[in-house]
Scaffold this motif. Structure first.
Motif, short mmCIF file in Angstrom:
data_model
loop_
_atom_site.label_atom_id
_atom_site.label_comp_id
_atom_site.label_asym_id
_atom_site.label_seq_id
_atom_site.Cartn_x
_atom_site.Cartn_y
_atom_site.Cartn_z
N GLY A 54 -2.24 -3.83 -4.15
CA GLY A 54 -3.08 -2.88 -4.86
C GLY A 54 -2.71 -1.46 -4.48
N TRP A 55 -2.90 -0.57 -5.43
CA TRP A 55 -2.64 0.86 -5.23
C TRP A 55 -3.90 1.61 -5.62
CZ3 TRP A 55 1.79 1.73 -2.80
CH2 TRP A 55 2.83 0.81 -2.95
N LEU A 56 -4.23 2.60 -4.82
CA LEU A 56 -5.42 3.39 -5.10
C LEU A 56 -5.09 4.87 -4.97
CD1 LEU A 56 -8.40 3.45 -5.77
CD2 LEU A 56 -8.86 3.29 -3.33
N VAL A 91 -5.38 -5.25 3.72
CA VAL A 91 -5.13 -4.26 4.76
C VAL A 91 -4.57 -3.05 4.03
CG1 VAL A 91 -3.82 -3.70 6.83
CG2 VAL A 91 -4.71 -6.02 6.51
N ALA A 92 -5.20 -1.89 4.26
CA ALA A 92 -4.85 -0.68 3.52
C ALA A 92 -4.21 0.36 4.44
CB ALA A 92 -6.08 -0.10 2.86
N GLY A 93 -3.35 1.15 3.85
CA GLY A 93 -2.74 2.26 4.59
C GLY A 93 -2.30 3.35 3.63
N TRP A 94 -2.34 4.58 4.13
CA TRP A 94 -1.93 5.73 3.33
C TRP A 94 -0.42 5.73 3.16
CZ3 TRP A 94 -5.62 8.10 0.84
CH2 TRP A 94 -6.92 8.09 1.36
N VAL A 95 0.03 6.11 1.99
CA VAL A 95 1.45 6.17 1.66
C VAL A 95 1.86 7.64 1.53
CG1 VAL A 95 3.19 5.60 -0.08
CG2 VAL A 95 1.35 3.98 0.43
N ASP A 99 8.71 9.08 -3.40
CA ASP A 99 9.21 8.20 -4.46
C ASP A 99 8.18 7.14 -4.83
OD1 ASP A 99 11.64 9.58 -4.62
OD2 ASP A 99 12.61 8.27 -3.15
N VAL A 100 7.53 6.56 -3.82
CA VAL A 100 6.49 5.55 -4.07
C VAL A 100 5.30 6.21 -4.77
CG1 VAL A 100 4.87 3.93 -3.00
CG2 VAL A 100 7.22 4.10 -2.14
N LYS A 101 4.92 7.39 -4.32
CA LYS A 101 3.80 8.09 -4.95
C LYS A 101 4.09 8.37 -6.43
CE LYS A 101 1.28 10.94 -2.42
NZ LYS A 101 0.86 12.06 -1.55
N ARG A 102 5.32 8.72 -6.74
CA ARG A 102 5.72 8.97 -8.13
C ARG A 102 5.68 7.67 -8.95
NH1 ARG A 102 9.87 11.40 -6.84
NH2 ARG A 102 8.97 13.46 -6.77
N GLU A 103 6.19 6.58 -8.36
CA GLU A 103 6.18 5.28 -9.05
C GLU A 103 4.75 4.83 -9.37
OE1 GLU A 103 8.36 2.31 -6.86
OE2 GLU A 103 10.06 3.68 -6.60
N VAL A 104 3.87 4.98 -8.41
CA VAL A 104 2.48 4.56 -8.62
C VAL A 104 1.78 5.49 -9.60
CG1 VAL A 104 0.24 4.17 -7.51
CG2 VAL A 104 2.35 3.36 -6.41
N TRP A 105 2.12 6.76 -9.57
CA TRP A 105 1.60 7.72 -10.56
C TRP A 105 1.90 7.20 -11.96
CZ3 TRP A 105 -0.87 12.48 -9.87
CH2 TRP A 105 -0.93 13.31 -11.00
N ASP A 106 3.15 6.76 -12.16
CA ASP A 106 3.55 6.23 -13.46
C ASP A 106 2.84 4.91 -13.78
OD1 ASP A 106 5.18 8.42 -13.91
OD2 ASP A 106 7.00 7.41 -13.19
N LEU A 107 2.61 4.06 -12.77
CA LEU A 107 1.86 2.82 -12.99
C LEU A 107 0.45 3.14 -13.49
CD1 LEU A 107 2.56 0.36 -10.02
CD2 LEU A 107 2.98 -0.03 -12.44
N TYR A 108 -0.18 4.15 -12.90
CA TYR A 108 -1.51 4.55 -13.35
C TYR A 108 -1.48 5.01 -14.80
CZ TYR A 108 -4.72 4.23 -9.43
OH TYR A 108 -5.57 3.76 -8.47
N LEU A 135 -2.59 8.41 -1.71
CA LEU A 135 -2.29 7.08 -2.22
C LEU A 135 -2.47 6.04 -1.12
CD1 LEU A 135 -1.20 5.29 -4.52
CD2 LEU A 135 1.10 5.73 -3.63
N LEU A 136 -3.25 5.03 -1.44
CA LEU A 136 -3.45 3.90 -0.53
C LEU A 136 -2.71 2.69 -1.08
CD1 LEU A 136 -7.25 3.86 0.39
CD2 LEU A 136 -5.33 4.12 1.94
#
Length: 162
Positions: A54-56, A91-95, A99-108, A135-136
């Motif tokens: 999951g991404w938040l 189990v959650a953690g900040w990212v 590059d991952v933040k950009r990928e998840v931005w696009d997923l949203y 981003l979590l």
């Protein structure tokens, strides 16, 4: 009675069907005194190596930061009026990786599953590099899917997490 399944793929379709219909979840963290704290948020999900991730997109509020620093375990609880429900223990953690933040931005923006998501620019006008965009990542270790019509419950648990 709950039925345990060995592979997430056994419940994957229903997991995504329910999340697509429900959209928002209550995300529960734990404070320094061991008390639960819930807030309503909209995570997005994908399957990575056969397991749900999951991404938040979220603001890094002092409360969330403190809770997760002390105890990274979170639960996402989804429910609708027909009594269908999904519970995801992770189990959650900040990212921080841009590059991952950009990928998840696009997923949203495109929705994962389709229909679940939004344009994050509504909250972070600076795009995926906005310093307020937090981003979590939530690595699920247990997922329960409950069908409300007959209360049939199926549970997947990652290896070694019993």
């Amino acid at each position: 009675m709950a039925q345990k399944v060995d592979k997430f793929s056994v419940i994957e379709d229903r997991f995504f069907e329910y999340i697509q219909g429900i959209k928002y979840c209550s995300l529960i963290t734990v404070d320094k005194k061991g008390r639960p704290r819930a807030r309503v948020l909209l995570p997005i999900w994908e399957v990575v190596d056969g397991q749900p991730v999951g991404w938040l997109a979220a603001y890094r509020t002092p409360v969330k930061v403190a809770h997760l620093a002390r105890n990274p375990h979170v639960t996402c609880s989804y429910w609708d009026h027909s009594q269908n429900a999904v519970f995801v223990d992770s189990v959650a953690g900040w990212v921080e990786d841009p590059d991952v933040k950009r990928e998840v931005w696009d997923l949203y923006r495109k929705g994962s599953p389709p229909g679940v998501g939004y344009d994050p620019r509504r909250y972070w006008r600076g795009g995926p590099t906005d310093p307020e965009y937090g981003l979590l990542r939530m690595d699920a270790w247990r997922v329960q899917v409950l069908r409300g019509t007959d209360l049939a419950s199926r549970i997947w648990q990652a290896d070694g997490t019993a």
